[in-house]
Design an enzyme around this catalytic site. Structure first.
Site, PDB file in Angstrom:
ATOM      1  N   CYS A 297       0.837  -1.094  -0.096  1.00  0.00           N
ATOM      2  CA  CYS A 297      -0.213   0.064   0.133  1.00  0.00           C
ATOM      3  C   CYS A 297       0.769   1.228  -0.166  1.00  0.00           C
ATOM      4  CB  CYS A 297      -0.937   0.077   1.179  1.00  0.00           C
ATOM      5  SG  CYS A 297      -1.704   1.388   1.696  1.00  0.00           S
TER       6      CYS A 297
ATOM      7  N   CYS B  51      -9.626   9.942   9.278  1.00  0.00           N
ATOM      8  CA  CYS B  51      -8.486   9.815   8.738  1.00  0.00           C
ATOM      9  C   CYS B  51      -7.131  10.457   9.554  1.00  0.00           C
ATOM     10  CB  CYS B  51      -8.378   9.921   7.324  1.00  0.00           C
ATOM     11  SG  CYS B  51      -6.706   9.804   6.772  1.00  0.00           S
TER      12      CYS B  51
ATOM     13  N   CYS C 106      -4.124   4.952   7.000  1.00  0.00           N
ATOM     14  CA  CYS C 106      -2.979   5.903   6.700  1.00  0.00           C
ATOM     15  C   CYS C 106      -2.728   6.879   7.447  1.00  0.00           C
ATOM     16  CB  CYS C 106      -3.646   6.020   5.137  1.00  0.00           C
ATOM     17  SG  CYS C 106      -4.803   7.427   5.321  1.00  0.00           S
TER      18      CYS C 106
HETATM   19 FE1  SF4 Z   1      -9.306  11.465   3.362  1.00  0.00          FE
HETATM   20 FE2  SF4 Z   1      -7.600   9.889   2.094  1.00  0.00          FE
HETATM   21 FE3  SF4 Z   1      -6.787  12.018   2.528  1.00  0.00          FE
HETATM   22 FE4  SF4 Z   1      -7.244  10.559   4.487  1.00  0.00          FE
HETATM   23  S1  SF4 Z   1      -5.533  10.441   2.843  1.00  0.00           S
HETATM   24  S2  SF4 Z   1      -7.758  12.597   4.397  1.00  0.00           S
HETATM   25  S3  SF4 Z   1      -8.977   9.171   3.799  1.00  0.00           S
HETATM   26  S4  SF4 Z   1      -8.485  11.586   1.129  1.00  0.00           S
END
Ligand code: SF4
Length: 336
Positions: A94, A108, A321
């Site tokens: 990933c 996130c 992430c």
């Molecule tokens: Fe949203 Fe993906 Fe950015 Fe995280 S990395 S803030 S999930 S767009």
């Protein structure tokens, strides 16, 4: 690289040799390139450097076949993550596409960092090569599901896609590279025009527009109806099925009504559904319980949908992430 060699008044095939050394054999110095003349190697080393991004942290989860997460430092000191995920039938890496992210999705950790800058295609490929140099198994798949919104850095992401899938270099199959997006309709249509458009995962967050806007403050500005149109166009043009990913959180989007609304929104889009359990590491949501996840999946299956309940992997390595990078910067809201 052929152009580069021609610029040096050398034969173009030396460019192909250089390409194979770096991307197929993983060379990290010109000295290793023994089939290039010594004076050419010296000339190259005088003008350019090759090398991998520095691994500043590496964490492997517990148990057999656990994921390993890497925190990389780029040449300017910025940090990005990537994860190595072995499974029975595949090994996936990933990758990140941006340093931080401007989208600020509330679930996130990367969203908490804000956007620092886009990654270059060389940096993206560099993180892949650094993991490949370490990997105990052959890497078969790549997903752009790490830090950043890949469609917001489309040019560099697709340049890295070309390098990752070049049969004379890294040689991944076009069909084994996937982009994950929170949804930019214009960019989805642009992506469909590439010669080998990748598979697409759409992270929907909620089948309700109002709720989606709260969870995805930036991407939620595009309505679910606009997203449906763009994804339908993509599926029609590329002949790919779309994966709809739903991160399920307790009390947010885990009811049977949510499952029915999701089914209705999908309509005749050729799509399968991936249900992922919220990781409880950033934001204010709670982890959905196992039973609610199963009820949700069963309802979608009853309605005729193909649905996969994704095993939560990497909770012990902060695999969602941005968690490692945010932790290393002591970002508030990210659990240690
Ligand atoms: Fe949203 Fe993906 Fe950015 Fe995280 S990395 S803030 S999930 S767009």
């Amino acid at each position: 690289m052929e152009t580069l060699m021609v610029g040096l008044k050398r034969k173009p095939f030396h460019g192909r040799q250089l390409h194979a050394w770096i991307h197929r054999h993983g060379a990290t110095s010109f000295d290793e390139m023994t089939d290039l003349a010594k004076d050419l190697r010296v000339e190259l080393a005088d003008r350019w450097t090759i090398g991998l991004p520095k691994i500043v942290e590496q964490v492997t989860g517990e148990g057999q076949d656990s994921a390993t997460k890497f925190l990389f430092e780029l040449a300017d000191g910025e940090r990005v993550e990537a994860v190595y995920i072995p499974a029975d039938d595949r090994v996936t890496v990933c990758l990140s596409s941006q340093v931080g992210c401007a989208f600020g999705c509330t679930f996130c950790a990367t969203g908490l960092l804000g956007l620092k800058r886009n990654m270059t295609s060389a940096e993206i490929v560099g993180t892949f090569l650094a993991i490949r140099a370490w990997a105990p198994k052959r890497i078969s798949n790549v997903v752009f599901m790490g830090m950043g919104e890949p469609l917001a850095n489309l040019k560099e992401v697709m340049a890295s896609f070309d390098v990752l899938t070049d049969p004379d270099g890294i040689g991944l199959s076009h069909r084994k590279v996937t982009l994950s997006t929170v949804g930019l309709p214009a960019k989805i249509r642009e992506l469909a025009d590439y010669p080998y458009p990748p598979k697409l995962v759409f992270s929907i967050a909620s089948p309700r527009d109002e709720q989606r806007k709260r969870v995805l403050p930036v991407a939620g500005r595009f309505s679910l109806s606009e997203m449906h149109d763009a994804l339908s166009d993509y599926a029609e043009k590329t002949k790919h099925w779309i994966t709809i990913a739903l991160l399920v959180a307790d009390g947010l989007n885990d009811s049977l009504e949510d499952a029915r609304m999701l089914h209705k929104w999908i309509g005749n889009l050729p799509a399968k559904v991936n249900l992922l359990r919220y990781n409880e590491a950033a934001g204010n949501f709670r982890r959905a319980d196992e039973e609610a996840m199963e009820r949700f999946a069963a309802e979608l299956a009853r309605l005729g949908r193909t649905v996969v309940l994704r095993r939560s992997r990497g909770r012990d390595i902060s695999a969602a992430c941005g968690q490692l990078a945010a932790r290393s910067l002591n970002i508030e809201g990210v659990k240690k």
